[in-house]
Design an enzyme around this catalytic site. Structure first.
Site, PDB file in Angstrom:
ATOM      1  N   CYS A 198       0.847  -1.197   0.000  1.00 36.16           N
ATOM      2  CA  CYS A 198       0.000   0.000   0.000  1.00 36.16           C
ATOM      3  C   CYS A 198       0.886   1.251   0.000  1.00 36.16           C
ATOM      4  O   CYS A 198       1.525   1.567   1.003  1.00 36.16           O
ATOM      5  CB  CYS A 198      -0.900  -0.030   1.231  1.00 36.16           C
ATOM      6  SG  CYS A 198      -1.791   1.498   1.564  1.00 36.16           S
ATOM      7  N   CYS A 216       0.232   3.732   2.722  1.00 36.52           N
ATOM      8  CA  CYS A 216       0.739   3.273   4.013  1.00 36.52           C
ATOM      9  C   CYS A 216       2.231   3.574   4.147  1.00 36.52           C
ATOM     10  O   CYS A 216       2.690   4.009   5.204  1.00 36.52           O
ATOM     11  CB  CYS A 216       0.496   1.770   4.174  1.00 36.52           C
ATOM     12  SG  CYS A 216      -1.243   1.279   4.125  1.00 36.52           S
TER      13      CYS A 216
END
Length: 125
Positions: free
Chosen positions: A42, A45
């Site tokens: 991600c 993230c």
């Protein structure tokens, strides 16, 4: 320094959360699982993590608990039946998400990158 925990997967998450009782202050960070190099699939993230880590160290109560949860790989997360999406206590809509456990306070997506919002979330109530 707050107590820090790391779990991967929904079942491990459920087991860990059973450890916290009563009025313990618990914050949960949900992100995509990491690869062999220690990076999440991600991108958001990956961008948010340095500020979150810094804010945890700087602002989170030393008696609090911080739980880092890897929700799974990309196909697991994209499945609309992902248990993290369906659980009434997590209600995840996007990654990353940082939330006070069983409370309304939460940051989602790009909000997790903003140091001033992290300070507000972790700061004295």
């Amino acid at each position: 320094m707050p107590h820090q925990h790391h779990v991967a997967g929904y079942e491990n998450f459920l087991q860990k959360m059973k450890e916290f009782q009563g009025n313990q202050e618990v914050y949960v960070y949900y992100g995509g699982s990491k690869d062999a190099n220690g990076l999440s699939w991600c991108d958001d993230c990956v961008k948010a993590w340095p500020n979150i880590k810094s804010a945890v160290e700087k602002y989170l109560n030393p008696n609090a608990h911080f739980v880092y949860v890897e929700v799974g790989d990309r196909p697991t997360w994209k499945d609309m039946n992902c248990p993290f999406r369906l659980d009434k206590n997590t209600r995840l809509l996007q990654l990353p998400t940082l939330a006070k456990w069983l409370g309304p306070e939460r940051l989602e997506g790009e909000q997790c990158e903003k140091f001033e919002l992290l300070e507000l979330l972790f700061g004295d109530e």
